[in-house]
Write an enzyme that holds these catalytic residues in place. Structure first.
Site, PDB file in Angstrom:
ATOM      1  N   GLU A   1       8.376 -56.587 -40.303  1.00 25.58           N
ATOM      2  CA  GLU A   1       8.575 -57.611 -39.201  1.00 25.58           C
ATOM      3  C   GLU A   1       9.998 -57.335 -39.196  1.00 25.58           C
ATOM      4  OE1 GLU A   1       6.079 -60.058 -36.992  1.00 25.58           O
ATOM      5  OE2 GLU A   1       6.326 -57.495 -37.241  1.00 25.58           O
TER       6      GLU A   1
ATOM      7  N   THR B   1       5.427 -57.927 -20.396  1.00 20.40           N
ATOM      8  CA  THR B   1       5.859 -57.683 -21.715  1.00 20.40           C
ATOM      9  C   THR B   1       4.653 -57.860 -22.234  1.00 20.40           C
ATOM     10  OG1 THR B   1       7.568 -58.876 -23.372  1.00 20.40           O
ATOM     11  CG2 THR B   1       5.682 -60.562 -22.220  1.00 20.40           C
TER      12      THR B   1
ATOM     13  N   ASP C   1      14.184 -61.849 -27.197  1.00 20.52           N
ATOM     14  CA  ASP C   1      13.484 -60.420 -26.319  1.00 20.52           C
ATOM     15  C   ASP C   1      12.907 -60.012 -24.383  1.00 20.52           C
ATOM     16  OD1 ASP C   1      11.834 -61.993 -26.553  1.00 20.52           O
ATOM     17  OD2 ASP C   1      10.789 -60.270 -28.698  1.00 20.52           O
TER      18      ASP C   1
ATOM     19  N   GLU D   1       3.002 -67.959 -23.305  1.00 19.38           N
ATOM     20  CA  GLU D   1       1.805 -66.898 -23.300  1.00 19.38           C
ATOM     21  C   GLU D   1       0.099 -67.009 -22.680  1.00 19.38           C
ATOM     22  OE1 GLU D   1       1.641 -65.196 -25.710  1.00 19.38           O
ATOM     23  OE2 GLU D   1       2.894 -65.617 -28.059  1.00 19.38           O
TER      24      GLU D   1
ATOM     25  N   GLU E   1       6.436 -52.208 -30.320  1.00 22.16           N
ATOM     26  CA  GLU E   1       7.704 -51.990 -29.403  1.00 22.16           C
ATOM     27  C   GLU E   1       8.173 -51.153 -29.533  1.00 22.16           C
ATOM     28  OE1 GLU E   1       6.738 -55.882 -29.337  1.00 22.16           O
ATOM     29  OE2 GLU E   1       5.949 -54.640 -31.182  1.00 22.16           O
TER      30      GLU E   1
END
Length: 495
Positions: free
Chosen positions: A271, A395, A178, A37, A292
Site C-alpha cells: 500500500e 474507475t 486519484d 462508492e 492499478e
C-alpha cells in the site's frame, strides 16, 4: 460483476443476474451510503450492464438503449445521491442516507476524489435519460475543485464542501485524489470536452513541476510544493495508464517500470512504499490484490505492444495464484514481507484486477474493437451506431460505450463523421451504386457489395464488419488540440 461475466462470455449467468435485478432492487432504505462508492459501483455497473445487455444476448425493450430496467435502476440510484450535492459550493458530502438524504450531523469534509469522480457516470445517465441534472451537478463539482486549486496549480487531499477550505493540504496523484484526475481525462474523451482536457493538462504541468522526481511522484504541500511524503502508494499505479490516454507514452513507460520493480521485489505492490529507503512503510505492508498496475499494463500494451507489459501480466497471474489463492477465492495479502493472508477478498479483485488481466491477454476481445465491427440500432431518435469500440472504463472498470451518448437525443449540427458515412452507405445500398467515395482511403477494390455481404440484420439491428485492415469508421471530430484514436486514447498533435 455483471461486466466480468459479459466480457468472459458467460451469457447464461449474465442473463440470470439481469433477471434477478429486473425483479426489483429497493434503494428506498434507511442506509448511509458512500456517495463515491455508490456511484462507481452501483450506478456505473448498472449503466455498463444496460449498454452491453443486448450484446450479451438479453432481450431488450423497445427504445433501448434510451430505456430499460437497468437504466431505470441506475437513474433511481443516482437520484438518491443528488441531495449530497446541495451545498453552497456544489461539492458533495461524502455520505448520504438513501431514505432521508444528508444526515444533519454529516461531516462536510470530503476527499478530492469523492468530489471529482462523477462525470463519466452522471453524464452518461443524462445523455441516456435526457435529464441534464446529473451532468450539471457533476460539472459543478469539478469546476469547484478547479476554482479552489492553489496558486501553483495543485489540489489537496480533503476539503470542506461548505466553506471550500482545504483540510488536508497534501498534493499528489494517489489516494484521495486519484480518480479526480482520471475523470478529467476520461470525461474529456467521453464528452469530447475541451474544458475538461485543458484542466487536466494544466494540472499535469503542475504535477510534473512539483511532485515528479526521477519518474516517481511524491506528495507535496499544495501551496508551497515542498515534499511532505516521499512515498509511492499502490493506488498511484493507475497513472502510467492515464498518461497513455493523453499520448505521453514515453514518460508512462518509465514510471511504469519503476512501479514494476516494486512488484518484483515483493510479488505485489504494498500500500505504501518508501522511495528513499526502498522498502515498505510500517503498517502499510499489505496488498489487497489491487488492479492499478495491471490496468496500466493493459493500456500501455494496447499503445506500444511492448512484451515487458505481458511479462508483468504473467508475473501477476503467477504471484496471485501462488501467494493468495485459497479454497474459496483469493485472499488479501496482509503483509507482503512474509505473504501472510487476511480473511477477506475485495470486490475490486473480481471487478477490476481479473478483468484487466483477462483483457491484457485477450487481443481479440470486443472491448478492443478498432471500429471494424459495429452495430446500427433503431432508437426513438433515429439510427444509432453502437459497439464500435473506444470504450471508456469508469474507475471501477465498468466500460461505457461513448457512441451510446449520441443515441438518445435529437441531432445537433455537429455530428459524428461515422454517422455521415453510415447515411452515405445506406444511400448507396438503396441505389445499388458501388464504391464509397472514401473507399480509396481504405484500400482498393472495395465496393458497397463487399460491405453489404458483411452485414447482417436481426431484430431491427444491423451489424457490419469490414475485412480490410483499415477501419471503415473514423474518429469523432474534436474541437480541441487532440485526436481520439480508435483505442480510446488521446494523442496530442506533437506525439
Amino acid at each position: 460483476s455483471l461486466l466480468s461475466l459479459q466480457i468472459l462470455g458467460n451469457v447464461s449467468e449474465f442473463q440470470r443476474v439481469v433477471n434477478v435485478l429486473q425483479e426489483g432492487v429497493d434503494f428506498d432504505i434507511d442506509v448511509n451510503a458512500s456517495v463515491f462508492e455508490t456511484n462507481i459501483r452501483v450506478v456505473g455497473g448498472l449503466l455498463s450492464a444496460h449498454l452491453l445487455s443486448k450484446k450479451a444476448g438479453v432481450e431488450v425493450e423497445v427504445g433501448w438503449p434510451c430505456s430499460g430496467p437497468l437504466l431505470r435502476m441506475a437513474e433511481e440510484a443516482a437520484r438518491k445521491l443528488l441531495p449530497a450535492f446541495q451545498t453552497p459550493t456544489g461539492m458533495p458530502y461524502g455520505t448520504v442516507n438513501l431514505l432521508h438524504g444528508v444526515n444533519p450531523g454529516e461531516t462536510p469534509v470530503t476527499c478530492t476524489a469523492g468530489i471529482g469522480t462523477f462525470i463519466v457516470e452522471f453524464a452518461t445517465l443524462s445523455h441516456l435519460t435526457g435529464d441534464p441534472v446529473f451532468e450539471d451537478v457533476a460539472r459543478k463539482a469539478l469546476k469547484a475543485l478547479w476554482k479552489n486549486r492553489s496558486d501553483i496549480g495543485l489540489v489537496g487531499n480533503h476539503i470542506d464542501v461548505i466553506t471550500a477550505k482545504w483540510v488536508a493540504q497534501d498534493a499528489g496523484i494517489g489516494a484521495g485524489v486519484d480518480s479526480y484526475f482520471e475523470y478529467l481525462v476520461k470525461g474529456a474523451i467521453l464528452l469530447q470536452d475541451k474544458e475538461l482536457m485543458s484542466m487536466f493538462l494544466d494540472y499535469n504541468k503542475a504535477i510534473k513541476n512539483y511532485t515528479k522526481f526521477d519518474d516517481w511522484y511524491l506528495w507535496v504541500q499544495m501551496y508551497k510544493g515542498t515534499v511532505s511524503m516521499p512515498v509511492f502508494q499502490s493506488l498511484e499505479a493507475y497513472w502510467p495508464g492515464l498518461q497513455s490516454l493523453i499520448g505521453d507514452v514515453d514518460n508512462a513507460m518509465r514510471t511504469f517500470l519503476n512501479y514494476y520493480t516494486v512488484w518484483k521485489q515483493f510479488g505485489g505492490l504494498p500500500e505504501f512504499y518508501n522511495i528513499p529507503q526502498g522498502y515498505t512503510v510500517d503498517k502499510r505492508e499489505g496488498y489487497p490484490l489491487r488492479p492499478e498496475l495491471i490496468e496500466s499494463a493493459m493500456y500501455l500494451y494496447r499503445a506500444t505492444r511492448d512484451p515487458t507489459l505481458l511479462e508483468l501480466g504473467r508475473d501477476a497471474v503467477e504471484s496471485i495464484e501462488k501467494i493468495s489463492k485459497v479454497d474459496c477465492g483469493f485472499a488479501t495479502i496482509k503483509d507482503l514481507r512474509d505473504h501472510r493472508l487476511d480473511n477477506r477478498m475485495e470486490s475490486f479483485f473480481l471487478a477490476e484486477t481479473v478483468k484487466y488481466l483477462y483483457l491484457l491477454f485477450d487481443p481479440d476481445n470486443f472491448i478492443h474493437n478498432d471500429g471494424s465491427v459495429f452495430d446500427v440500432v433503431i432508437t426513438p431518435y433515429g439510427e444509432c451506431v453502437l459497439n464500435a469500440g473506444g470504450y471508456v472504463f469508469n474507475t471501477e472498470a465498468h466500460p461505457i460505450d461513448p457512441a451510446a451518448l449520441h443515441c438518445c437525443r435529437k441531432r445537433k449540427e455537429e455530428q459524428w463523421e461515422v454517422e455521415d458515412l453510415m447515411r452515405e452507405f445506406y444511400s448507396l445500398k438503396k441505389n445499388k451504386k458501388f464504391p464509397l467515395k472514401r473507399a480509396s482511403d481504405h484500400g482498393e477494390g472495395e465496393s458497397a457489395k463487399d460491405l453489404e455481404d458483411a452485414s447482417s440484420e436481426k431484430g431491427g439491428e444491423k451489424r457490419y464488419s469490414k475485412k480490410s485492415s483499415h477501419s471503415l469508421l473514423s474518429c469523432p471530430s474534436q474541437s480541441f488540440n487532440s485526436k481520439l484514436a480508435v483505442l480510446g486514447q488521446v494523442f496530442l498533435d506533437n506525439t
